[in-house]
Design a protein around this motif. Sequence first.
Motif, PDB file in Angstrom:
ATOM      1  N   LYS A  58      27.416  79.947  81.418  1.00 28.70           N
ATOM      2  CA  LYS A  58      27.662  79.735  82.845  1.00 28.70           C
ATOM      3  C   LYS A  58      27.583  78.236  83.173  1.00 28.70           C
ATOM      4  N   ALA A  59      26.579  77.566  82.647  1.00 31.48           N
ATOM      5  CA  ALA A  59      26.434  76.120  82.889  1.00 31.48           C
ATOM      6  C   ALA A  59      27.609  75.355  82.298  1.00 31.48           C
ATOM      7  N   ILE A  60      28.034  75.721  81.098  1.00 32.85           N
ATOM      8  CA  ILE A  60      29.178  75.054  80.464  1.00 32.85           C
ATOM      9  C   ILE A  60      30.440  75.289  81.287  1.00 32.85           C
ATOM     10  N   THR A  61      30.645  76.511  81.741  1.00 33.27           N
ATOM     11  CA  THR A  61      31.817  76.827  82.561  1.00 33.27           C
ATOM     12  C   THR A  61      31.796  76.034  83.867  1.00 33.27           C
ATOM     13  N   ASP A  62      30.626  75.912  84.490  1.00 30.74           N
ATOM     14  CA  ASP A  62      30.513  75.110  85.717  1.00 30.74           C
ATOM     15  C   ASP A  62      30.917  73.658  85.464  1.00 30.74           C
ATOM     16  N   LEU A  63      30.483  73.091  84.342  1.00 28.51           N
ATOM     17  CA  LEU A  63      30.840  71.704  84.012  1.00 28.51           C
ATOM     18  C   LEU A  63      32.341  71.562  83.779  1.00 28.51           C
ATOM     19  N   ILE A  64      32.936  72.535  83.114  1.00 30.86           N
ATOM     20  CA  ILE A  64      34.386  72.516  82.888  1.00 30.86           C
ATOM     21  C   ILE A  64      35.123  72.562  84.222  1.00 30.86           C
ATOM     22  N   GLU A  65      34.666  73.425  85.119  1.00 32.62           N
ATOM     23  CA  GLU A  65      35.308  73.544  86.432  1.00 32.62           C
ATOM     24  C   GLU A  65      35.151  72.277  87.262  1.00 32.62           C
ATOM     25  N   GLN A  66      34.118  71.483  86.988  1.00 30.39           N
ATOM     26  CA  GLN A  66      33.928  70.199  87.665  1.00 30.39           C
ATOM     27  C   GLN A  66      34.769  69.094  87.025  1.00 30.39           C
ATOM     28  N   GLY A  67      35.510  69.443  85.968  1.00 32.11           N
ATOM     29  CA  GLY A  67      36.413  68.482  85.352  1.00 32.11           C
ATOM     30  C   GLY A  67      35.859  67.749  84.151  1.00 32.11           C
ATOM     31  N   MET A  68      34.713  68.157  83.654  1.00 30.68           N
ATOM     32  CA  MET A  68      34.131  67.508  82.491  1.00 30.68           C
ATOM     33  C   MET A  68      34.890  67.922  81.239  1.00 30.68           C
ATOM     34  N   ASP A  69      35.188  66.961  80.385  1.00 32.71           N
ATOM     35  CA  ASP A  69      35.913  67.206  79.146  1.00 32.71           C
ATOM     36  C   ASP A  69      34.893  67.519  78.056  1.00 32.71           C
ATOM     37  N   LEU A  70      34.865  68.771  77.617  1.00 36.08           N
ATOM     38  CA  LEU A  70      33.847  69.225  76.674  1.00 36.08           C
ATOM     39  C   LEU A  70      34.451  69.741  75.387  1.00 36.08           C
ATOM     40  N   GLN A  71      33.682  69.632  74.333  1.00 33.77           N
ATOM     41  CA  GLN A  71      33.914  70.333  73.065  1.00 33.77           C
ATOM     42  C   GLN A  71      32.651  71.143  72.841  1.00 33.77           C
ATOM     43  N   VAL A  72      32.774  72.426  72.589  1.00 36.11           N
ATOM     44  CA  VAL A  72      31.612  73.291  72.452  1.00 36.11           C
ATOM     45  C   VAL A  72      31.589  73.884  71.041  1.00 36.11           C
ATOM     46  N   SER A  73      30.470  73.687  70.341  1.00 39.32           N
ATOM     47  CA  SER A  73      30.276  74.280  69.021  1.00 39.32           C
ATOM     48  C   SER A  73      29.139  75.280  69.096  1.00 39.32           C
ATOM     49  N   VAL A  74      29.419  76.497  68.674  1.00 44.18           N
ATOM     50  CA  VAL A  74      28.410  77.542  68.660  1.00 44.18           C
ATOM     51  C   VAL A  74      27.995  77.743  67.206  1.00 44.18           C
ATOM     52  N   LEU A  75      26.763  77.359  66.916  1.00 44.02           N
ATOM     53  CA  LEU A  75      26.223  77.469  65.571  1.00 44.02           C
ATOM     54  C   LEU A  75      25.176  78.572  65.567  1.00 44.02           C
ATOM     55  N   GLY A  76      24.401  78.652  64.548  1.00 40.94           N
ATOM     56  CA  GLY A  76      23.327  79.627  64.509  1.00 40.94           C
ATOM     57  C   GLY A  76      23.806  80.951  63.950  1.00 40.94           C
ATOM     58  N   GLN A  77      22.849  81.796  63.683  1.00 43.49           N
ATOM     59  CA  GLN A  77      23.117  83.081  63.053  1.00 43.49           C
ATOM     60  C   GLN A  77      23.590  84.098  64.080  1.00 43.49           C
ATOM     61  N   ASP A  78      24.641  84.820  63.736  1.00 43.57           N
ATOM     62  CA  ASP A  78      25.071  85.907  64.602  1.00 43.57           C
ATOM     63  C   ASP A  78      24.596  87.234  64.013  1.00 43.57           C
ATOM     64  N   PHE A  79      24.535  88.236  64.847  1.00 45.30           N
ATOM     65  CA  PHE A  79      24.044  89.551  64.450  1.00 45.30           C
ATOM     66  C   PHE A  79      25.059  90.595  64.879  1.00 45.30           C
ATOM     67  N   GLN A  80      24.794  91.852  64.539  1.00 42.98           N
ATOM     68  CA  GLN A  80      25.709  92.925  64.916  1.00 42.98           C
ATOM     69  C   GLN A  80      25.785  93.089  66.420  1.00 42.98           C
ATOM     70  N   ASP A  81      24.684  92.909  67.105  1.00 43.43           N
ATOM     71  CA  ASP A  81      24.637  93.093  68.555  1.00 43.43           C
ATOM     72  C   ASP A  81      24.766  91.731  69.246  1.00 43.43           C
ATOM     73  N   VAL A  82      25.968  91.153  69.193  1.00 43.08           N
ATOM     74  CA  VAL A  82      26.216  89.846  69.803  1.00 43.08           C
ATOM     75  C   VAL A  82      26.508  90.042  71.285  1.00 43.08           C
ATOM     76  N   PRO A  83      25.808  89.309  72.160  1.00 42.62           N
ATOM     77  CA  PRO A  83      26.099  89.425  73.588  1.00 42.62           C
ATOM     78  C   PRO A  83      27.573  89.119  73.870  1.00 42.62           C
ATOM     79  N   PRO A  84      28.207  89.856  74.766  1.00 47.67           N
ATOM     80  CA  PRO A  84      29.637  89.691  75.033  1.00 47.67           C
ATOM     81  C   PRO A  84      30.026  88.289  75.509  1.00 47.67           C
ATOM     82  N   CYS A  85      29.088  87.548  76.092  1.00 50.13           N
ATOM     83  CA  CYS A  85      29.427  86.228  76.627  1.00 50.13           C
ATOM     84  C   CYS A  85      29.936  85.270  75.550  1.00 50.13           C
ATOM     85  N   PHE A  86      29.538  85.466  74.289  1.00 47.30           N
ATOM     86  CA  PHE A  86      30.016  84.596  73.218  1.00 47.30           C
ATOM     87  C   PHE A  86      31.525  84.737  73.038  1.00 47.30           C
TER      88      PHE A  86
END
Length: 99
Positions: A58-86
């Motif tokens: 949500k915070a990243i999306t807010d920054l994008i909507e404010q016009g911030m130029d972002l690159q987002v890397s999602v690291l870390g271990q994923d599991f079978q029950d991954v939250p849908p927001c990813f």
Amino acid sequence: AVVSTQSTGQIAEMISQKSSVLYFPLNLRLTIPTVHEVVHVIWPHRWEHDKNPGEFFKAITDLIEQGMDLQVSVLGQDFQDVPPCFNDFKNKHTNISQH
């Protein structure tokens, strides 16, 4: 395998010249770039509900909507029950998201 002729110290120096670490809590008013540059945001945690990924995206999306130029890397271990927001974020922001 890729073989590097550079030492670990040389590689670390190259990375540190291009990088900065922002510690929690962030004061985004002070860290938003004043010139056009891409800010690289990294999620280094497990892909689980207890890490509150919904608030992060949500915070990243807010920054994008404010016009911030972002690159987002999602690291870390994923599991079978991954939250849908990813996947929601990845599918909506394919141009800036790396999983």
